[in-house]
Design a protein around this motif. Sequence first.
Motif, mmCIF file in Angstrom:
data_model
loop_
_atom_site.group_PDB
_atom_site.id
_atom_site.type_symbol
_atom_site.label_atom_id
_atom_site.label_comp_id
_atom_site.label_asym_id
_atom_site.label_seq_id
_atom_site.Cartn_x
_atom_site.Cartn_y
_atom_site.Cartn_z
ATOM 1 N N TYR A 199 -39.991 5.590 -64.498
ATOM 2 C CA TYR A 199 -39.565 4.595 -64.661
ATOM 3 C C TYR A 199 -39.915 3.858 -66.290
ATOM 4 O O TYR A 199 -41.226 3.284 -65.899
ATOM 5 C CB TYR A 199 -39.194 3.931 -63.787
ATOM 6 C CG TYR A 199 -38.953 5.021 -62.357
ATOM 7 C CD1 TYR A 199 -37.686 4.493 -62.306
ATOM 8 C CD2 TYR A 199 -39.979 5.389 -61.966
ATOM 9 C CE1 TYR A 199 -37.067 5.055 -60.724
ATOM 10 C CE2 TYR A 199 -39.325 6.179 -60.969
ATOM 11 C CZ TYR A 199 -38.275 5.990 -60.543
ATOM 12 O OH TYR A 199 -36.981 6.697 -59.219
ATOM 13 N N TYR A 225 -36.725 -2.210 -57.462
ATOM 14 C CA TYR A 225 -35.900 -2.224 -58.534
ATOM 15 C C TYR A 225 -34.651 -2.835 -57.733
ATOM 16 O O TYR A 225 -34.027 -2.231 -56.448
ATOM 17 C CB TYR A 225 -35.086 -0.920 -58.974
ATOM 18 C CG TYR A 225 -36.883 -0.261 -59.767
ATOM 19 C CD1 TYR A 225 -37.345 -1.508 -60.737
ATOM 20 C CD2 TYR A 225 -37.366 0.297 -59.377
ATOM 21 C CE1 TYR A 225 -37.882 -0.797 -61.186
ATOM 22 C CE2 TYR A 225 -38.717 0.505 -59.720
ATOM 23 C CZ TYR A 225 -38.733 0.401 -60.725
ATOM 24 O OH TYR A 225 -40.254 0.594 -61.795
ATOM 25 N N TYR A 263 -31.110 0.999 -62.613
ATOM 26 C CA TYR A 263 -31.338 0.749 -62.078
ATOM 27 C C TYR A 263 -31.733 -1.223 -63.095
ATOM 28 O O TYR A 263 -31.950 -1.173 -64.739
ATOM 29 C CB TYR A 263 -32.911 1.353 -61.688
ATOM 30 C CG TYR A 263 -33.344 2.353 -60.981
ATOM 31 C CD1 TYR A 263 -32.996 2.214 -59.711
ATOM 32 C CD2 TYR A 263 -32.639 3.066 -61.300
ATOM 33 C CE1 TYR A 263 -33.022 3.197 -58.730
ATOM 34 C CE2 TYR A 263 -32.228 4.753 -60.391
ATOM 35 C CZ TYR A 263 -32.376 4.638 -58.799
ATOM 36 O OH TYR A 263 -32.314 5.464 -57.963
ATOM 37 N N GLN A 268 -34.730 -3.880 -63.442
ATOM 38 C CA GLN A 268 -36.507 -4.388 -62.752
ATOM 39 C C GLN A 268 -36.603 -6.244 -62.524
ATOM 40 O O GLN A 268 -36.435 -6.333 -63.894
ATOM 41 C CB GLN A 268 -37.504 -3.574 -63.918
ATOM 42 C CG GLN A 268 -38.762 -3.712 -63.499
ATOM 43 C CD GLN A 268 -40.350 -3.184 -64.145
ATOM 44 O OE1 GLN A 268 -40.818 -2.108 -63.420
ATOM 45 N NE2 GLN A 268 -40.086 -4.058 -65.003
ATOM 46 N N VAL A 297 -33.762 -0.169 -66.654
ATOM 47 C CA VAL A 297 -34.567 0.771 -66.233
ATOM 48 C C VAL A 297 -34.159 1.879 -66.748
ATOM 49 O O VAL A 297 -32.979 2.162 -67.161
ATOM 50 C CB VAL A 297 -34.488 0.294 -64.932
ATOM 51 C CG1 VAL A 297 -36.293 1.289 -65.370
ATOM 52 C CG2 VAL A 297 -35.801 -0.713 -65.103
ATOM 53 N N VAL A 300 -34.694 5.689 -66.769
ATOM 54 C CA VAL A 300 -35.381 6.740 -65.514
ATOM 55 C C VAL A 300 -35.178 7.929 -65.953
ATOM 56 O O VAL A 300 -34.180 8.284 -66.404
ATOM 57 C CB VAL A 300 -34.369 6.828 -64.150
ATOM 58 C CG1 VAL A 300 -34.870 7.637 -63.207
ATOM 59 C CG2 VAL A 300 -34.587 5.514 -64.088
#
Length: 312
Positions: A154, A284, A291, A293, A306, A308
């Motif tokens: 991440y 998250y 996602y 953060q 984010v 990933v």
Amino acid sequence: MKNISKSLSKSALLCLIGTFFFISIDSFAQRHGGGNRGGGATHTRPAVQPRPGANGGGIRRPAANSGNKVTRPANSTNKATRPSTGNRTSVNNNTNRSGNRNTNISGNTVNRNRNNVNINVNNSVHVRNNRNTYVRPAPRPYVRPPYVYGGYRYNTFHPYYYHPYRPYYWGPVWHPWGFFVATLAVTAIVVSVESTQYHYDQGVWYTSSSGGYTAVPAPVGGTVNNIPSGAQTVNTGTVNNYYYGGTYYEKDGSTYKVVAPTAGTIVESLPEGGEEVTIGDVKYIKFGETYYQPVQVDGKDKYEVVSVEEDK
């Protein structure tokens, strides 16, 4: 001799007067039924029957001040009265004046501006488009080491700074994914994306469903002429995006095209419909497969998209 004649005269006169007297008495008795003649039965008139109520006889009417009289209730504590206005129920708005308001029975809300009823919000709505399947790569390399957990990396540009997820209110005409409406406003337009027909209205995208329309994630590639005036300008590192209600737009000539979020983009707020998920030691906010953060920039709580990646 002379004395004898006087005595006889007096006796005759007395007899005559007595006879007349008895005849008068007998006649009076026969006339008024008060005597017997020749030993016969006495005939009298029947007594006159008094009228009911006369001299105390017959059926009496209730006395004016009788203790058992029947009267109309006058200011009686047991009389039937109309309900007082303090406890009545209003028919127009179904409210009880005592303070209990029946505005919301099932938990569903009504959009008064557009007469749309929220029947169900389904956060697991799945739409066949890549809005939920990828995030555009960041325009520059990451200088921070990724957070690694569960076989994934991440990546973010800013350090993790947790703050609670508080959905932002985008106004009464905006709805989260899964929001169902029976009808759409006259301002809604039809937009076709990859052979799928959508309805767009003031920053919200819908698909037809049984009995109405359901709010869905904006389809990447969908193009509209206008976006809401409340859209925020966010920098992706290369170009500006216009962000509204969780959807990203890029200016394309005179139109606006829906694009996938770019990793590293910072937004000030997230809409309703996100899910706070725990991944290892961090939390998250997840929208579909995107996602965010929690971070802090210039002393303000914000969110970063984010990146990933699978840890190989």
